[in-house]
Enzyme design. Structure first.
Site, PDB file in Angstrom:
ATOM      1  CE  LYS A 199      11.343   2.519  -8.363  1.00 34.29           C
ATOM      2  NZ  LYS A 199      12.782   2.728  -8.385  1.00 34.29           N
ATOM      3  CD  GLU A 259       7.591   6.359   6.919  1.00 37.98           C
ATOM      4  OE1 GLU A 259       7.419   5.421   6.106  1.00 37.98           O
ATOM      5  OE2 GLU A 259       8.681   6.576   7.480  1.00 37.98           O
ATOM      6  N   GLY A 316      13.761   6.854  -6.553  1.00 38.48           N
ATOM      7  CA  GLY A 316      12.803   7.740  -5.894  1.00 38.48           C
ATOM      8  C   GLY A 316      13.202   9.205  -5.925  1.00 38.48           C
ATOM      9  NE  ARG A 317      19.367   9.111  -4.185  1.00 39.47           N
ATOM     10  CZ  ARG A 317      19.315   7.833  -3.917  1.00 39.47           C
ATOM     11  NH1 ARG A 317      18.230   7.319  -3.346  1.00 39.47           N
ATOM     12  NH2 ARG A 317      20.317   7.015  -4.200  1.00 39.47           N
ATOM     13  CD  GLU A 323      17.242   8.244  -0.084  1.00 38.59           C
ATOM     14  OE1 GLU A 323      16.624   7.981   0.946  1.00 38.59           O
ATOM     15  OE2 GLU A 323      16.665   8.443  -1.168  1.00 38.59           O
ATOM     16  CG  HIS A 364      17.087  38.490  10.385  1.00 35.41           C
ATOM     17  ND1 HIS A 364      17.402  39.738  10.870  1.00 35.41           N
ATOM     18  CD2 HIS A 364      16.826  38.645   9.062  1.00 35.41           C
ATOM     19  CE1 HIS A 364      17.296  40.624   9.893  1.00 35.41           C
ATOM     20  NE2 HIS A 364      16.963  39.977   8.780  1.00 35.41           N
ATOM     21  CE  LYS A 409      12.735   2.679   4.011  1.00 33.76           C
ATOM     22  NZ  LYS A 409      12.744   2.423   2.582  1.00 33.76           N
TER      23      LYS A 409
HETATM   24  O1  F6P Z   1      13.430   5.360   2.664  1.00 33.20           O
HETATM   25  C1  F6P Z   1      13.987   5.960   1.587  1.00 33.20           C
HETATM   26  C2  F6P Z   1      13.119   5.851   0.363  1.00 33.20           C
HETATM   27  O2  F6P Z   1      13.215   4.573  -0.152  1.00 33.20           O
HETATM   28  C3  F6P Z   1      13.480   6.901  -0.666  1.00 33.20           C
HETATM   29  O3  F6P Z   1      14.562   6.541  -1.429  1.00 33.20           O
HETATM   30  C4  F6P Z   1      12.201   7.064  -1.414  1.00 33.20           C
HETATM   31  O4  F6P Z   1      12.168   8.246  -2.140  1.00 33.20           O
HETATM   32  C5  F6P Z   1      11.213   7.041  -0.260  1.00 33.20           C
HETATM   33  O5  F6P Z   1      11.740   6.084   0.648  1.00 33.20           O
HETATM   34  C6  F6P Z   1       9.793   6.715  -0.636  1.00 33.20           C
HETATM   35  O6  F6P Z   1       9.689   5.474  -1.270  1.00 33.20           O
HETATM   36  P1  F6P Z   1       8.376   5.026  -2.023  1.00 33.20           P
HETATM   37  O7  F6P Z   1       8.167   5.930  -3.185  1.00 33.20           O
HETATM   38  O8  F6P Z   1       8.629   3.617  -2.439  1.00 33.20           O
HETATM   39  O9  F6P Z   1       7.230   5.115  -1.053  1.00 33.20           O
END
Ligand code: F6P
Length: 535
Positions: free
Chosen positions: A198, A204, A258-259, A344, A375, A504
């Site tokens: 987003k 990452e 995002g979530r 979150e 288990h 971050k």
């Molecule tokens: O670090 C948390 C977060 O901001 C989440 O809320 C989000 O889903 C994820 O990182 C990924 O964010 P993006 O879609 O901006 O890469």
């Protein structure tokens, strides 16, 4: 917190004390229809909880006092709910759940869906070809957190519904081992990458996107590799700077967190795989879940009850975690998704006005496939003196279609949920000893003591009609609503996540320190050890 709410809490505290007492007298659990709720797709059995009818009514009065349904309608109406980020919360709009929204937004949703259908159809049909004119055979969705968990979970659950031979893969981890593993089996000529972010700022995801680009570029000196990329983001500028063709960028509205975004273009990989028709059914199931939430009375409202019970146990039973046990293999990733949604959203220590509070908000959500966990962790669950409420989830019709196998899975499901609840008395343990262990020369008293279980561990049971797009949509919407109600009960903003930002920023600084190791001023012993040539 409003006084009427606090007064009601006092009543519920009394309820909890009475229920604990009755529990000891074995006087609490009754086969009463009040503790079951049935919808078209989900049968919810919450009879194995430490509540009685009076508690249920008092808890539902709490929801009444909080005006849960009106508050929900408010979040679906385009008002600024997420005050700390000054954002709307329109994640339910994609499933057609909105109140008092103007027509323009409804039209936007319609056009947005049309675009998703077109993009996914074009990839499946081969209209959108790779840089060397070939049809795509593989799609790799690159994203993390909300841009990864939900869509991957649903893909795993709905594999039976695939309409395309295109394989879908996921890369999320910054440790390149994952990307290397995924890419090692793929053909550069026919692999499409979907960069899902987003913000288009998540390091990452951007690192993995770069890795994918370099991997493609290594294919001789072919140009135009960007034909093998689409992006899903709200940050068009950065996506274009990365090289993605503007026509191949799918927007994620800023008003969708995002979530909560798996209902949008974030799930384009999934849509390519299961087709837009099935994805629509998934949205329809969620819309049914929304309708249930805003229309059913609180004592018959699944997500409200889920939240109220969770709140009740945190406040009056000292629980800090909630265990989720999907018994169907294909549902196993639901835990990771719900973990992000709940933790979150509600893992906070400030209320909506920014004031500190001491109550628990945001349970630790954990779990995995039920059969597998039987288990490993179930010993602790049955016998340690710790309070862990749980959700047991199983489908009536298994995706595997191996009926007898599923009967065995269900038998385990019911056996454990009943045992957690009822325990195992000394008399039962005695009988079992005589039947099974008496000839083994063991110390009878010790074995009987060990076989005895106290029970009284609360567990909700979800019996799903099947693992279909509709059922899954409803189930996931229930977990979202549960989270929202829990946020209301604790008066937190369930739509921001400031707590993850500092880490971050620090990570970026530390990385700079690593790269400039000569004039490194960082005092960290651990960093020095990491950089040391001697270790
Ligand atoms: O670090 C948390 C977060 O901001 C989440 O809320 C989000 O889903 C994820 O990182 C990924 O964010 P993006 O879609 O901006 O890469």
């Amino acid at each position: 917190m409003k006084k009427i709410f606090l007064d009601q809490l006092k009543n519920i505290k009394k309820d909890s004390l009475r229920c604990k007492k009755n529990l000891l007298k074995n006087n609490l659990f009754k086969n009463n229809n009040s503790f079951y709720i049935e919808t078209d797709y989900i049968f919810f059995d919450f009879s194995r909880n430490i509540i009685d009818l009076k508690t249920l009514n008092n808890l539902s009065n709490l929801a009444e006092k909080l005006e849960v349904k009106n508050n929900f309608k408010n979040i679906c109406s385009g008002n600024i709910i997420n005050k700390s980020e000054n954002k709307k919360t329109l994640h339910t709009a994609m499933r057609g759940t909105f109140f008092n929204l103007d027509k323009a937004i409804k039209n936007e949703v319609r056009d947005y869906k049309k675009n998703l259908r077109e993009i996914s159809d074009n990839i499946r049909s081969g209209k959108h070809k790779s840089f060397n004119g070939k049809k795509f055979t593989d799609v790799v969705s690159i994203g993390i957190g909300g841009s990864h968990f939900g869509t991957k979970m649903v893909f795993e659950a709905l594999k039976e519904y695939r309409v395309s031979k295109i394989n879908l893969h996921f890369i999320s981890n910054l440790d390149a081992t994952e990307a290397n593993e995924v890419l090692s089996n793929l053909n550069k000529d026919t692999t499409l990458f979907v960069i899902v972010s987003k913000s288009f700022k998540t390091s990452e995801t951007l690192e993995n996107a770069k890795l994918a680009k370099n991997w493609l570029k290594k294919q001789g000196n072919r140009k135009n590799v960007m034909k093998n990329f689409i992006a899903v983001t709200h940050n068009f500028e950065e996506a274009i700077r990365f090289g993605v063709d503007e026509r191949l960028i799918i927007d994620v509205w800023d008003s969708v967190g995002g979530r909560y975004s798996l209902w949008t273009g974030i799930s384009i990989g999934l849509i390519i795989s299961i087709g837009f028709k099935n994805f629509s059914k998934f949205l329809d199931g969620a819309a049914e879940g929304d309708k249930h939430f805003y229309s059913k009375k609180y004592t018959k409202n699944i997500p409200v009850i889920m939240a109220l019970l969770s709140f009740y146990y945190s406040r009056f039973f000292g629980s800090q975690s909630h265990l989720i046990l999907p018994y169907d293999y294909s549902l196993r990733l639901i835990v990771e998704h719900v973990q992000q949604v709940e933790m979150e959203s509600n893992g906070k220590s400030l209320n909506t006005d920014g004031k500190k509070f001491s109550n628990i908000s945001g349970n630790i959500v954990w779990g995995s496939n039920g059969i597998v966990l039987q288990h490993s962790i179930f010993q602790l669950l049955h016998q340690r003196n710790i309070f862990i409420p749980s959700d047991f989830i199983i489908s009536k019709n298994a995706s595997s279609r191996k009926k007898d196998n599923h009967h065995k899975v269900f038998s385990n499901f019911l056996a454990h949920i009943e045992t957690l609840n009822k325990g195992f008395s000394k008399k039962e343990a005695d009988d079992l000893y005589e039947k099974k262990y008496s000839k083994k020369g063991l110390d009878k008293e010790l074995v009987v003591k060990n076989l005895t279980l106290a029970g009284n561990r609360p567990a909700n049971a979800f019996l799903l009609k099947d693992i279909s797009p509709e059922t899954l949509g409803m189930l996931l919407s229930f977990y979202e609503h549960k989270t929202y109600v829990l946020g209301l009960l604790s008066d937190v903003n369930s739509f921001d996540q400031w707590g993850v930002e500092i880490g971050k920023i620090m990570a970026k600084d530390i990385y700079k320190d690593i790269k400039s190791s000569k004039d490194n001023k960082n005092e960290s012993v651990l960093l020095k050890k990491y950089l040391s040539k001697k270790f």
